[in-house]
Every structure is written in C-alpha cells, then in structure tokens.
Scaffold this motif. Structure first.
Motif, PDB file in Angstrom:
ATOM      1  N   ILE A 160      41.009  -7.072  31.054  1.00 40.48           N
ATOM      2  CA  ILE A 160      41.664  -6.452  29.899  1.00 40.48           C
ATOM      3  C   ILE A 160      42.267  -7.518  28.992  1.00 40.48           C
ATOM      4  N   LYS A 161      42.895  -8.518  29.601  1.00 39.49           N
ATOM      5  CA  LYS A 161      43.504  -9.595  28.821  1.00 39.49           C
ATOM      6  C   LYS A 161      42.449 -10.362  28.036  1.00 39.49           C
ATOM      7  N   GLU A 162      41.312 -10.639  28.695  1.00 38.43           N
ATOM      8  CA  GLU A 162      40.244 -11.375  28.026  1.00 38.43           C
ATOM      9  C   GLU A 162      39.713 -10.597  26.822  1.00 38.43           C
ATOM     10  N   TRP A 189      39.385  -9.654  20.853  1.00 38.56           N
ATOM     11  CA  TRP A 189      39.505  -8.823  19.659  1.00 38.56           C
ATOM     12  C   TRP A 189      40.600  -9.343  18.725  1.00 38.56           C
ATOM     13  N   THR A 190      41.566 -10.053  19.267  1.00 37.31           N
ATOM     14  CA  THR A 190      42.564 -10.700  18.416  1.00 37.31           C
ATOM     15  C   THR A 190      41.902 -11.786  17.574  1.00 37.31           C
ATOM     16  N   ARG A 191      41.025 -12.566  18.185  1.00 37.58           N
ATOM     17  CA  ARG A 191      40.299 -13.601  17.445  1.00 37.58           C
ATOM     18  C   ARG A 191      39.381 -12.963  16.405  1.00 37.58           C
ATOM     19  N   PHE A 192      38.757 -11.861  16.774  1.00 34.16           N
ATOM     20  CA  PHE A 192      37.893 -11.136  15.850  1.00 34.16           C
ATOM     21  C   PHE A 192      38.686 -10.665  14.636  1.00 34.16           C
ATOM     22  N   GLY A 193      39.890 -10.184  14.862  1.00 33.25           N
ATOM     23  CA  GLY A 193      40.715  -9.650  13.790  1.00 33.25           C
ATOM     24  C   GLY A 193      41.387 -10.693  12.934  1.00 33.25           C
ATOM     25  N   ILE A 239      30.390 -15.893  22.946  1.00 33.58           N
ATOM     26  CA  ILE A 239      31.513 -15.946  23.891  1.00 33.58           C
ATOM     27  C   ILE A 239      32.162 -14.587  24.089  1.00 33.58           C
ATOM     28  N   LYS A 240      31.548 -13.530  23.570  1.00 35.04           N
ATOM     29  CA  LYS A 240      32.177 -12.216  23.688  1.00 35.04           C
ATOM     30  C   LYS A 240      32.081 -11.721  25.123  1.00 35.04           C
ATOM     31  N   PRO A 241      33.168 -11.161  25.651  1.00 39.21           N
ATOM     32  CA  PRO A 241      33.158 -10.611  27.002  1.00 39.21           C
ATOM     33  C   PRO A 241      32.254  -9.384  27.070  1.00 39.21           C
TER      34      PRO A 241
END
Length: 285
Positions: A7-9, A14-18, A31-33
């Motif tokens: 969940i943390k990953e 998504w923080t980096r995406f945003g 590098i997307k999970p």
C-alpha cells in the motif's frame, strides 16, 4: 512484500504521478507497482489520432477559451496518458494549440479530461492551460449551486422553442461563430455510438440548436456564454456521405437525431462539465 509495504509503495507512486498533474510521466511506466494502471502514447507527425483523444483535446481548449476569452484552435497532439479506475477514466493530453489572434503562433498546451458514466455520461475538464504557464490551482471550494439544475429527460415540443424567454434558437451566424456547438454534437454522437469503428464525424450536419438557461442575460444570444446552460441539438447523420453505395439495397438514408447537452462551469472549482444522455443521440425523429 507485506500488505502495508504494498500500500505504501502504491501511495508513493501515485504521489509521484500527481506531482506533475499526470503529465510527462512516461518515465514512470517501467517502475510502476503492480496494480497501478496507466499507459502513455506519443504521436508522430503523420499519425491518425484516436477520435476520442482528438475530441477531448478540443474540449480542453474550449474550456480555456471560455474562461480566457481566447480563440485557440487545435493544431496537433503530441501525446497522452490514460489512467483507468473503477468509476471513471482520466486522460492527460499534451497538445499544440494555434492562436489566430497572435498570427497563428503555436502554444504547447495541457489538458485533463475525466470520462465517467454510462447512459448518463459526464465529461469534466479540470486542467486546461499552456504547459509553461502558471501551476494548477488545487484549491477546492464548495460545489456551485448550478449543479442542482438537472439534465432534462425529454425533448421539448417544437412549440416550446417559441418561448423566447426560456429558449434562444441559434442562427446560422451563431453556429459559424461558436464552433464549439459542433463539438458538443460530436461528443454526444461519439459517446452514444461507441460500437462504430472510426466514425467519420464530418458526416454530421447540424439542423437546429436551442439553448436554455436560467441566467437572465441580454441580448438573448448572450445565453450562449452562460456558465450553466442546456443545449438542444437536432442534427442529421449521413451514413454514406463521401462514398458511393455498393448497391441500392446497401444505401442507408440520412437519419435525423437529437442530443441534449448540459454545460456547467463551476465558479468555485473552475471545473468545466458536459453532461448528456447517450440514449438521446440515438433518437430518430
């Protein structure tokens, strides 16, 4: 990896995406999970753009023009990112817009369009800006009360359009000046006919448009600029336009159709929304 780490990953990803509002994120694909769904596509100069992406790019430019009073036009599309979810689909489009008022100068432009709904469909544009302009305003205010106005569930009688206090029937000169009305028609047709492969939207011809709004503006044609308005569009679809029929039996006659489109510009959030009932676009008169 346990559930907490997973969940943390995902949250960190998504923080980096945003951080860039969903634009220029191609470097994140590798590098997307697992479970983080999105994809990107770049276009070459000779590529044919998917109809949906071209329509949504024009929708974003339209939102910018409505707010800024400009007349930018789509020149080309550079790339887009798609992000699906369980309730909607987000599109992040980078394009090039042309400004006729500045001698046709070109502007790199970004827009986000969220697509949601089934029979009652809604498109929302929350980002429409020059790429190198000011950052997005992320402030969220309360929803504007104009959202309380519902999308009509029936087509008015022809006599109803004679009520000049309630409706404004557009003139041919209006249609030439406000070409975004055609965009509304094309979006309604496209969303109601998703099974058509590569639909030729040039086969659509507007027959009549009436606009209804509760905003008391004068002269009547100023209703076209209302933040909250409903557009009743009657148009004709020519299935065989531009091609010779194989036989008389295979020739399909023109069909008259209607679309009802509700437009909302939320003055608190800046969200620009089009809402329409896809079933109306299949209605034959």
């Amino acid at each position: 990896m346990d559930d907490d780490d997973y969940i943390k990953e995902r949250m960190e990803f998504w923080t980096r995406f945003g951080e860039s509002d969903g634009f220029d994120v191609e470097h994140l694909i590798d590098i997307k999970p697992s479970g983080c769904l999105f994809y990107s596509r770049k276009f070459e100069d000779n590529d044919d753009y998917p109809t949906k992406i071209a329509l949504y790019a024009r929708f974003g430019i339209h939102r910018y023009n409505m707010i800024q009073g400009t007349n930018l036009q789509l020149s080309c599309i550079e790339k887009y990112t798609g992000r699906p979810s369980t309730v909607c689909y987000g599109y992040y489009i980078t394009l090039v817009a042309k400004d006729p008022a500045a001698g046709g100068s070109l502007i790199t432009f970004q827009t986000q369009v969220v697509d949601e709904g089934f029979d009652i469909m809604k498109l929302t544009c929350s980002i429409a800006r020059p790429k190198y302009g000011p950052p997005r305003d992320n402030s969220d205010g309360p929803l504007d009360d104009c959202y309380q106005v519902r999308l009509p569930d029936e087509w008015p009688s022809e006599n109803a359009f004679n009520d000049k206090k309630r409706y404004y029937v557009m003139k041919k000169s209006d249609l030439r000046k406000h070409d975004w009305v055609r965009l509304y028609m094309e979006l309604a047709f496209f969303k109601a006919n998703t099974k058509l492969k590569n639909p030729n939207l040039s086969n659509l011809v507007i027959m009549k448009v009436a606009v209804e709004t509760e905003e008391n503006v004068k002269p009547p044609n100023e209703r076209l600029k209302a933040r909250n308005a409903v557009f009743y569009i009657r148009y004709r679809y020519y299935p065989n336009k531009g091609r010779a029929p194989k036989s008389n039996n295979g020739h399909k006659p023109p069909r008259d159709r209607v679309a009802i489109v509700k437009r909302t510009m939320d003055k608190n959030t800046g969200y620009f929304t089009l809402e329409f009932d896809g079933r109306f676009s299949k209605t034959l008169l």
